[in-house]
Design a protein around this motif. Sequence first.
Motif, PDB file in Angstrom:
ATOM      1  N   MET A   1       0.834  -1.200   0.000  1.00 33.21           N
ATOM      2  CA  MET A   1       0.000   0.000   0.000  1.00 33.21           C
ATOM      3  C   MET A   1       0.870   1.252   0.000  1.00 33.21           C
ATOM      4  O   MET A   1       1.750   1.415   0.836  1.00 33.21           O
ATOM      5  CB  MET A   1      -0.899   0.009   1.251  1.00 33.21           C
ATOM      6  CG  MET A   1      -1.711   1.269   1.433  1.00 33.21           C
ATOM      7  SD  MET A   1      -2.726   1.223   2.928  1.00 33.21           S
ATOM      8  CE  MET A   1      -3.310   2.924   2.966  1.00 33.21           C
ATOM      9  N   ALA A   2       0.648   2.130  -0.975  1.00 33.62           N
ATOM     10  CA  ALA A   2       1.428   3.360  -1.059  1.00 33.62           C
ATOM     11  C   ALA A   2       1.021   4.314   0.056  1.00 33.62           C
ATOM     12  O   ALA A   2      -0.123   4.321   0.512  1.00 33.62           O
ATOM     13  CB  ALA A   2       1.214   4.016  -2.416  1.00 33.62           C
ATOM     14  N   LEU A   3       1.971   5.126   0.478  1.00 35.71           N
ATOM     15  CA  LEU A   3       1.699   6.131   1.490  1.00 35.71           C
ATOM     16  C   LEU A   3       0.720   7.154   0.936  1.00 35.71           C
ATOM     17  O   LEU A   3       0.950   7.758  -0.111  1.00 35.71           O
ATOM     18  CB  LEU A   3       3.004   6.814   1.903  1.00 35.71           C
ATOM     19  CG  LEU A   3       2.908   7.930   2.942  1.00 35.71           C
ATOM     20  CD1 LEU A   3       2.379   7.390   4.267  1.00 35.71           C
ATOM     21  CD2 LEU A   3       4.278   8.589   3.135  1.00 35.71           C
ATOM     22  N   GLU A 321      11.530   7.967   5.254  1.00 34.70           N
ATOM     23  CA  GLU A 321      11.888   6.555   5.433  1.00 34.70           C
ATOM     24  C   GLU A 321      12.734   6.345   6.682  1.00 34.70           C
ATOM     25  O   GLU A 321      12.576   5.340   7.391  1.00 34.70           O
ATOM     26  CB  GLU A 321      12.612   6.044   4.196  1.00 34.70           C
ATOM     27  CG  GLU A 321      11.709   5.928   2.982  1.00 34.70           C
ATOM     28  CD  GLU A 321      12.410   5.367   1.753  1.00 34.70           C
ATOM     29  OE1 GLU A 321      11.712   4.967   0.809  1.00 34.70           O
ATOM     30  OE2 GLU A 321      13.666   5.343   1.742  1.00 34.70           O
ATOM     31  N   THR A 322      13.629   7.293   6.973  1.00 39.34           N
ATOM     32  CA  THR A 322      14.436   7.191   8.190  1.00 39.34           C
ATOM     33  C   THR A 322      13.546   7.232   9.425  1.00 39.34           C
ATOM     34  O   THR A 322      13.724   6.445  10.363  1.00 39.34           O
ATOM     35  CB  THR A 322      15.467   8.339   8.243  1.00 39.34           C
ATOM     36  OG1 THR A 322      16.347   8.234   7.124  1.00 39.34           O
ATOM     37  CG2 THR A 322      16.273   8.287   9.532  1.00 39.34           C
ATOM     38  N   GLY A 328       8.135   2.768  12.949  1.00 38.15           N
ATOM     39  CA  GLY A 328       7.147   1.913  12.312  1.00 38.15           C
ATOM     40  C   GLY A 328       6.372   2.682  11.269  1.00 38.15           C
ATOM     41  O   GLY A 328       6.441   3.911  11.179  1.00 38.15           O
ATOM     42  N   GLY A 329       5.631   1.955  10.468  1.00 45.40           N
ATOM     43  CA  GLY A 329       4.946   2.586   9.358  1.00 45.40           C
ATOM     44  C   GLY A 329       3.663   3.288   9.752  1.00 45.40           C
ATOM     45  O   GLY A 329       3.159   3.144  10.864  1.00 45.40           O
ATOM     46  N   TRP A 330       3.148   4.068   8.823  1.00 41.59           N
ATOM     47  CA  TRP A 330       1.836   4.704   8.996  1.00 41.59           C
ATOM     48  C   TRP A 330       1.209   4.845   7.619  1.00 41.59           C
ATOM     49  O   TRP A 330       1.873   4.718   6.584  1.00 41.59           O
ATOM     50  CB  TRP A 330       1.958   6.044   9.707  1.00 41.59           C
ATOM     51  CG  TRP A 330       2.770   7.085   9.005  1.00 41.59           C
ATOM     52  CD1 TRP A 330       2.327   7.963   8.059  1.00 41.59           C
ATOM     53  CD2 TRP A 330       4.170   7.358   9.171  1.00 41.59           C
ATOM     54  NE1 TRP A 330       3.355   8.772   7.648  1.00 41.59           N
ATOM     55  CE2 TRP A 330       4.493   8.426   8.303  1.00 41.59           C
ATOM     56  CE3 TRP A 330       5.177   6.818   9.974  1.00 41.59           C
ATOM     57  CZ2 TRP A 330       5.784   8.954   8.206  1.00 41.59           C
ATOM     58  CZ3 TRP A 330       6.448   7.338   9.884  1.00 41.59           C
ATOM     59  CH2 TRP A 330       6.756   8.397   9.016  1.00 41.59           C
ATOM     60  N   MET A 364       7.509   2.175   3.072  1.00 45.29           N
ATOM     61  CA  MET A 364       6.903   2.273   4.398  1.00 45.29           C
ATOM     62  C   MET A 364       6.846   0.884   5.030  1.00 45.29           C
ATOM     63  O   MET A 364       6.189  -0.018   4.517  1.00 45.29           O
ATOM     64  CB  MET A 364       5.507   2.871   4.295  1.00 45.29           C
ATOM     65  CG  MET A 364       4.857   3.213   5.617  1.00 45.29           C
ATOM     66  SD  MET A 364       5.768   4.433   6.619  1.00 45.29           S
ATOM     67  CE  MET A 364       5.746   5.891   5.569  1.00 45.29           C
ATOM     68  N   PRO A 365       7.535   0.670   6.172  1.00 40.14           N
ATOM     69  CA  PRO A 365       7.555  -0.658   6.797  1.00 40.14           C
ATOM     70  C   PRO A 365       6.281  -0.956   7.563  1.00 40.14           C
ATOM     71  O   PRO A 365       5.503  -0.069   7.912  1.00 40.14           O
ATOM     72  CB  PRO A 365       8.743  -0.549   7.766  1.00 40.14           C
ATOM     73  CG  PRO A 365       8.748   0.903   8.162  1.00 40.14           C
ATOM     74  CD  PRO A 365       8.340   1.649   6.907  1.00 40.14           C
ATOM     75  N   ASN A 366       6.055  -2.251   7.808  1.00 39.93           N
ATOM     76  CA  ASN A 366       5.012  -2.733   8.738  1.00 39.93           C
ATOM     77  C   ASN A 366       3.590  -2.426   8.293  1.00 39.93           C
ATOM     78  O   ASN A 366       2.681  -2.449   9.109  1.00 39.93           O
ATOM     79  CB  ASN A 366       5.213  -2.147  10.148  1.00 39.93           C
ATOM     80  CG  ASN A 366       6.548  -2.517  10.739  1.00 39.93           C
ATOM     81  OD1 ASN A 366       7.008  -3.640  10.571  1.00 39.93           O
ATOM     82  ND2 ASN A 366       7.170  -1.580  11.415  1.00 39.93           N
TER      83      ASN A 366
END
Length: 370
Positions: A1-3, A321-322, A328-330, A364-366
Amino acid sequence: MALQCGIFMTPYNPPSRTPRQVFDWAIDIARIADEAGYVDFMIGEHYTLGWENIPLPEAVIAACAQTTKQIRFAPMAHLLPYHDPATLAVRVGWLSQVMEGRYFLGVAPGGHHTDAILHGFENLGELPPRQLEALHLMERIWEGKPFLEKGKYYQAGFPGPDTMPEYWVDIAQNGPFGGRKKLEIAVTALSMNSKSMEFAGSRDYSPISFFGGTPQMKAHWETWSKAMEAAGHTPERKRFRVARDVFIADTDAEAKRLFLKSGLAQTWRSYLKEIYVKFGLFNGIIQDSGKDVTPESLDEDFLAEHVVLCGSPETVIEKIETLADKVGGWGQLVYNQHDSLDDPKPWEESLRRLAQEVCPKVRMPNMDAA
């Protein structure tokens, strides 16, 4: 899923701007954001704040709906203790039907002392229990079942066959579009130990985290997700929104140059810095920076490097990204709006580039994890 990209109009226009200027500016922002591919447009509600002067977000939403096609809108947030819950429940439901799915709701108890004074309250501690009672009555009204209830602070009801006058009345169906379960409700949080995130999680409301450094972001996610799980809900990172200040240009140097002459810089210089210092909101950001500085001594170079996502598209992607790797992702990055009426083109370009050149490329992780 894209941010995804959202936008938050607090509005952060200087007190010198007239209500008409702020209103027209909001319509311009909505049109640009809709064209650029933004998903959500959120509009603040305040009554006494010169820098945040929109006391009627519904009017802005209705006007913006006429010039946009896809973007969703929300009052963020209706300050429930200052409203009659029966009236507000019907207005929310009616407007959500007008918007046909392009509406969601933000709620809050009210966090500014001057707004509380305007409504006759001596302190902010009086407001949270009123918010809970207001929500309880609004939920009952949205059910559309006959009742009459007098609470500690408010009273409300819903008419039925036994409460008709001497003739039949067809009751308007002004519940939320698609039913109550389709109405997303969201809550914002700023301070580290935000009770709003616990409140949101306990009710399955969506969280919006205003940036104050990685310790605060972690606390917001952890508080919300634990409250979600305790209430039997599954927390999903795609529901987590993060609000940031952003300025994008061709190069890092150009972005910084434009930022320093922008309404964004003016807001921090004339309004936000004092608030962040007073309430300790820079502490996590300073900790992240590794700089040996005090909140009072922060200059605009620090803001450009550590508070604002300022730089070329590539630099802004790297910064996002850092941060995501640390916390964690959002699911959505919410672009805070600032006054750019005197020189709108650089801001408009930055707004478009976030949606079209940055967010689609962010790793984006997680995002598949709870």
